[in-house]
Design an enzyme around this catalytic site. Structure first.
Site, PDB file in Angstrom:
ATOM      1  N   GLY A   1      13.241   7.407   1.468  1.00 13.21           N
ATOM      2  CA  GLY A   1      14.054   6.098   0.997  1.00 13.21           C
ATOM      3  C   GLY A   1      14.880   5.486   1.981  1.00 13.21           C
ATOM      4  O   GLY A   1      15.990   4.910   1.529  1.00 13.21           O
ATOM      5  N   SER A   2      14.492   5.386   3.220  1.00  5.28           N
ATOM      6  CA  SER A   2      15.392   4.579   4.232  1.00  5.28           C
ATOM      7  C   SER A   2      15.155   3.061   3.854  1.00  5.28           C
ATOM      8  O   SER A   2      16.309   2.605   4.104  1.00  5.28           O
ATOM      9  CB  SER A   2      14.855   4.958   5.632  1.00  5.28           C
ATOM     10  OG  SER A   2      13.689   4.525   5.987  1.00  5.28           O
TER      11      SER A   2
ATOM     12  N   HIS B   1       3.965  -2.701   2.875  1.00  7.35           N
ATOM     13  CA  HIS B   1       2.896  -2.077   3.546  1.00  7.35           C
ATOM     14  C   HIS B   1       3.216  -1.936   5.127  1.00  7.35           C
ATOM     15  O   HIS B   1       3.339  -2.868   5.741  1.00  7.35           O
ATOM     16  CB  HIS B   1       1.880  -2.459   3.286  1.00  7.35           C
ATOM     17  CG  HIS B   1       0.531  -1.484   3.605  1.00  7.35           C
ATOM     18  ND1 HIS B   1       0.188  -0.463   2.898  1.00  7.35           N
ATOM     19  CD2 HIS B   1      -0.187  -1.721   4.670  1.00  7.35           C
ATOM     20  CE1 HIS B   1      -0.715   0.226   3.371  1.00  7.35           C
ATOM     21  NE2 HIS B   1      -1.106  -0.604   4.632  1.00  7.35           N
TER      22      HIS B   1
HETATM   23  C1  GAR Z   1       7.696   2.587   4.783  1.00  9.52           C
HETATM   24  O1  GAR Z   1       7.138   2.572   5.979  1.00  9.52           O
HETATM   25  C2  GAR Z   1       6.715   1.790   3.801  1.00  9.52           C
HETATM   26  O2  GAR Z   1       6.068   0.812   4.391  1.00  9.52           O
HETATM   27  C3  GAR Z   1       5.730   2.777   3.491  1.00  9.52           C
HETATM   28  O3  GAR Z   1       6.275   4.099   3.235  1.00  9.52           O
HETATM   29  C4  GAR Z   1       7.171   4.029   4.112  1.00  9.52           C
HETATM   30  C5  GAR Z   1       8.400   4.464   3.537  1.00  9.52           C
HETATM   31  O4  GAR Z   1       9.525   4.870   4.296  1.00  9.52           O
HETATM   32  N1  GAR Z   1       4.735   2.362   2.488  1.00  9.52           N
HETATM   33  C6  GAR Z   1       3.786   2.558   2.153  1.00  9.52           C
HETATM   34  O5  GAR Z   1       2.786   2.943   2.912  1.00  9.52           O
HETATM   35  C7  GAR Z   1       3.072   2.159   0.690  1.00  9.52           C
HETATM   36  N2  GAR Z   1       1.660   1.907   0.868  1.00  9.52           N
HETATM   37  P1  GAR Z   1      11.128   5.060   3.570  1.00  9.52           P
HETATM   38  O6  GAR Z   1      10.937   5.965   2.462  1.00  9.52           O
HETATM   39  O7  GAR Z   1      11.822   5.797   4.834  1.00  9.52           O
HETATM   40  O8  GAR Z   1      11.500   3.940   3.154  1.00  9.52           O
END
Ligand code: GAR
Length: 190
Positions: free
Chosen positions: A12-13, A104
């Protein structure tokens, strides 16, 4: 106020960055964060920033109106997927037509589709010795990573990059652009 619901499955950053960006915004509010994972750290981040949280399971999402009911109760106008890994069901796509945005961590249509998320994407980009990668912000339809592209940004890669350094570069792009692109898109279409 335009009300946004965030969906997150993991750390969730991005969700935290978006919540912080819209704190005290004059017309856009992050109303709540929903997660399909009870132990997602995204939930803690949201609670710490006084954003209402909800969790749901697979049956809630695919075989009931639980999630739609939450969105209605919260008077949600837009849905933003910030690291959300389940395919959005047709019913939700229809209820929020062109009102669901995803990020993405690659330059779609490359490295998208089922099973392509987070670190797996960066590993594949590294294996392929790509000279660049980036982010894609797009509308969501009921196929993984196929909705209309709203915005892309790129970052150069070198032979010295690793999956970890690629992830870092991509996250930097995400933090810089995602909140601003959400703001612009919402303001243009509300
Ligand atoms: C992010 O890099 C986002 O782009 C990716 O998951 C990560 C979540 O990081 N999303 C996908 O891969 C969707 N297919 P976070 O939880 O630290 O925000």
């Amino acid at each position: 106020m335009t009300r946004i619901a965030l969906f997150a499955s993991g750390g969730g950053s991005n969700a935290e960055n978006i919540i912080r960006y819209f704190q005290n915004h004059s017309s856009i509010e992050i109303a709540c964060l929903l997660s399909n994972k009870k132990d997602a750290y995204a939930l803690e981040r949201a609670k710490n920033l006084e954003v209402t949280t909800y969790t749901f399971n697979r049956a809630d999402f695919y075989e009931s109106t639980v999630v739609l009911d939450i969105l209605k109760k919260e008077k949600i106008d837009w849905v933003v997927l910030a690291g959300f890994l389940w395919l959005v069901p047709e019913s939700l796509v229809e209820a929020y037509e062109n009102k669901i945005i995803n990020i993405h961590p690659a330059l779609l249509p490359k490295y998208g589709g089922k099973g392509m998320y987070g670190e797996k994407v960066h590993e594949a980009v590294w294996q392929a010795q790509e000279k660049e990668t980036g982010i894609t912000i797009h509308y969501v339809n009921s196929h993984y990573d196929e909705g209309k592209v709203i915005f892309q940004a790129t970052t150069a890669l070198s032979a010295q990059d690793t999956p970890e350094s690629i992830a870092k570069k991509v996250h930097t792009l995400e933090y810089e652009h995602f909140p601003k692109v959400i703001e612009k898109t919402v303001l243009e279409h509300s």
